[in-house]
Design a protein around this motif. Structure first.
Motif, short mmCIF file in Angstrom:
data_model
loop_
_atom_site.label_atom_id
_atom_site.label_comp_id
_atom_site.label_asym_id
_atom_site.label_seq_id
_atom_site.Cartn_x
_atom_site.Cartn_y
_atom_site.Cartn_z
N GLU A 168 18.30 -13.57 10.15
CA GLU A 168 19.31 -14.58 10.42
C GLU A 168 18.89 -15.89 9.77
OE1 GLU A 168 21.42 -17.02 14.11
OE2 GLU A 168 20.45 -15.09 14.51
N PHE A 169 19.80 -16.45 8.97
CA PHE A 169 19.52 -17.69 8.27
C PHE A 169 20.15 -18.87 9.02
CE2 PHE A 169 19.91 -14.40 4.84
CZ PHE A 169 18.56 -14.29 4.60
N ARG A 170 19.55 -20.04 8.82
CA ARG A 170 20.05 -21.26 9.46
C ARG A 170 20.15 -22.41 8.45
NH1 ARG A 170 19.96 -21.82 15.15
NH2 ARG A 170 20.96 -19.95 15.99
N HIS A 171 20.42 -22.07 7.19
CA HIS A 171 20.64 -23.11 6.20
C HIS A 171 21.84 -22.70 5.36
CE1 HIS A 171 20.21 -25.81 2.77
NE2 HIS A 171 19.50 -26.59 3.56
N ALA A 172 22.77 -23.64 5.17
CA ALA A 172 24.04 -23.33 4.50
C ALA A 172 23.87 -22.85 3.07
CB ALA A 172 24.94 -24.58 4.53
N SER A 173 22.71 -23.14 2.43
CA SER A 173 22.53 -22.79 1.02
C SER A 173 22.69 -21.29 0.76
CB SER A 173 21.16 -23.25 0.53
OG SER A 173 20.11 -22.59 1.24
N TRP A 174 22.38 -20.45 1.75
CA TRP A 174 22.45 -19.01 1.55
C TRP A 174 23.88 -18.53 1.29
CZ3 TRP A 174 18.12 -16.04 1.07
CH2 TRP A 174 16.92 -16.61 1.48
N PHE A 175 24.86 -19.30 1.75
CA PHE A 175 26.26 -18.89 1.57
C PHE A 175 27.10 -19.99 0.93
CE2 PHE A 175 24.82 -15.56 4.23
CZ PHE A 175 25.63 -14.48 3.94
N ASP A 176 26.42 -20.85 0.19
CA ASP A 176 27.12 -21.93 -0.50
C ASP A 176 27.65 -21.42 -1.84
OD1 ASP A 176 28.07 -24.42 -1.23
OD2 ASP A 176 26.14 -25.09 -2.03
N GLY A 177 28.96 -21.37 -1.98
CA GLY A 177 29.59 -20.95 -3.23
C GLY A 177 29.17 -19.55 -3.66
N CYS A 196 24.94 -11.29 11.04
CA CYS A 196 26.17 -12.06 10.98
C CYS A 196 26.22 -12.98 12.20
CB CYS A 196 27.39 -11.15 11.00
SG CYS A 196 27.29 -9.70 9.91
N VAL A 197 26.84 -14.15 12.04
CA VAL A 197 26.87 -15.11 13.14
C VAL A 197 28.25 -15.71 13.32
CG1 VAL A 197 24.43 -15.73 12.96
CG2 VAL A 197 26.12 -16.99 11.62
N ASP A 198 28.54 -16.06 14.56
CA ASP A 198 29.67 -16.94 14.87
C ASP A 198 29.07 -18.17 15.51
OD1 ASP A 198 32.44 -17.70 15.18
OD2 ASP A 198 32.10 -17.42 17.33
N MET A 199 29.30 -19.33 14.92
CA MET A 199 28.61 -20.54 15.36
C MET A 199 29.42 -21.77 14.98
SD MET A 199 25.61 -20.68 12.42
CE MET A 199 24.79 -22.06 13.21
N PRO A 200 29.08 -22.93 15.53
CA PRO A 200 29.78 -24.15 15.13
C PRO A 200 29.62 -24.41 13.63
CG PRO A 200 28.54 -24.51 17.15
CD PRO A 200 28.12 -23.17 16.61
N GLN A 201 30.66 -24.95 13.03
CA GLN A 201 30.63 -25.23 11.60
C GLN A 201 30.44 -26.74 11.37
OE1 GLN A 201 30.94 -22.52 9.13
NE2 GLN A 201 30.32 -21.67 11.12
N GLY A 202 30.10 -27.07 10.13
CA GLY A 202 29.98 -28.47 9.75
C GLY A 202 28.59 -29.06 9.89
N ARG A 204 24.24 -28.71 8.92
CA ARG A 204 23.36 -28.21 7.86
C ARG A 204 22.92 -26.78 8.16
NH1 ARG A 204 17.28 -30.18 6.54
NH2 ARG A 204 17.19 -29.78 8.76
N SER A 205 22.83 -26.46 9.44
CA SER A 205 22.37 -25.13 9.85
C SER A 205 23.50 -24.12 9.92
CB SER A 205 21.69 -25.21 11.22
OG SER A 205 22.62 -25.66 12.21
N SER A 206 24.74 -24.57 9.66
CA SER A 206 25.90 -23.69 9.86
C SER A 206 26.03 -22.66 8.75
CB SER A 206 27.17 -24.53 9.91
OG SER A 206 27.16 -25.43 10.99
N LEU A 207 26.29 -21.45 9.15
CA LEU A 207 26.68 -20.39 8.24
C LEU A 207 28.08 -19.94 8.59
CD1 LEU A 207 23.62 -20.29 7.50
CD2 LEU A 207 23.92 -17.83 7.20
N PRO A 208 28.88 -19.58 7.60
CA PRO A 208 30.23 -19.12 7.88
C PRO A 208 30.19 -17.75 8.55
CG PRO A 208 29.73 -18.82 5.56
CD PRO A 208 28.58 -19.58 6.15
#
Length: 290
Positions: A168-177, A196-202, A204-208
């Motif tokens: 489980e990742f906690r940095h947006a870079s893994w799914f950026d573009g 896979c995660v469901d979490m708050p968005q917006g 730095r730690s957010s993943l879609p």
């Protein structure tokens, strides 16, 4: 569709004990675990992140649950690169330091290797009982997509084999573009299960909420949508109760995820009072699984 197991990320949280979810007869740790295991086939152990487990404890978990029950174990903080309390380390491996928290590089190489060995060997009773599911490696927000970190994912898989780490990742870079395709392709190439995660968005730690199976085991963790996600109070951070409508919207997506894997683990991590337990029971009903 592969098997779907639904459970929660805790059975011992103090607010859960206060909520009345457990019957009054479940008045000991043994009885509470036995009661939980009659309600769900899966649980995630969070305590092992804060302190490595003892083999005797793992043996009790195995003995107090029915055949077929599954424990997912959260990896000790040191092994995911999080700050780790010196007092949480094995006594004979604690470095001489004034620091309250340490990182892997603060330990001699031999001590770091020994932490790995002891952490994994303590789980032997669960392995022997056929009750160990996955090892959750939840990485910190500064664990970004880069070559060295990808290599560490492979190192973890090698160290844990034949046990199953999931990531489980906690940095947006893994799914950026375009990184999203790169991340999933890398995990699939090496048969590394993505969480896979469901979490708050917006943040730095957010993943879609990308649902994808990258190995024969798929994992989905629901963190909720608390508007206090940045709070240091874990009950504020995870204190979110999903509506039945929200869970109903997730059910077909989870069935589709399960079509891609041999087994799918679905875990409610909104651990405040009985939120996770009641949501897990509702979701299991919507999925028509025990």
């Amino acid at each position: 569709m592969g098997d779907i197991l639904v459970g929660t990320a805790s059975w011992t949280d103090r607010t859960l004990l206060d909520s009345g979810w457990y019957p009054q007869t479940a008045d000991t740790p043994e009885k509470r675990l036995a009661y939980y295991a009659r309600q769900f086939p899966l649980v995630e152990v969070d305590a092992t992140y804060y302190s490595p487990p003892a083999e005797a404890t793992a043996r009790l978990w195995a003995e107090r649950t029915p055949a077929g029950f599954t424990f997912n174990i959260k990896a000790f903080s040191l092994l995911t690169g999080h700050p780790t309390r010196v007092s949480a380390l094995y006594k004979d491996l604690r470095p001489e330091t004034d620091k309250k928290n340490v990182y892997p590089d603060d330990l001699p190489a031999q001590s770091y290797e020994e932490v790995w060995t002891r952490f994994l060997s303590a789980l032997d009773p669960l392995v022997e009982a056929g009750k160990l599911g996955a090892l959750l490696f939840q990485f910190p927000p500064w664990f970004t997509i880069k070559r060295a970190n990808k290599q560490y994912l492979l190192e973890v898989a090698k160290r844990c084999a034949p046990l199953r780490p999931v990531y489980e990742f906690r940095h947006a870079s893994w799914f950026d573009g375009d990184n999203a395709d790169e991340t999933l392709a890398f995990l699939r190439e090496h048969k590394l299960p993505y969480v896979c995660v469901d979490m708050p968005q917006g943040h730095r730690s957010s993943l879609p909420p990308v649902l994808a199976a990258t190995a024969d085991l798929a994992v989905m963790r629901f963190h909720g949508h608390s508007d206090k996600w940045t709070s240091k109070d874990i009950h504020e951070k995870f204190g979110y109760h999903y509506s039945k409508r929200e869970l109903a919207d997730w059910a077909p997506k989870l069935r589709e995820l399960a079509d891609q894997a041999g087994q799918t683990h679905v875990l409610m991590n909104n651990c405040y009072r009985d939120y996770a337990q009641t949501n897990a029971k509702t979701l299991a009903g919507l999925l028509d699984v025990d």
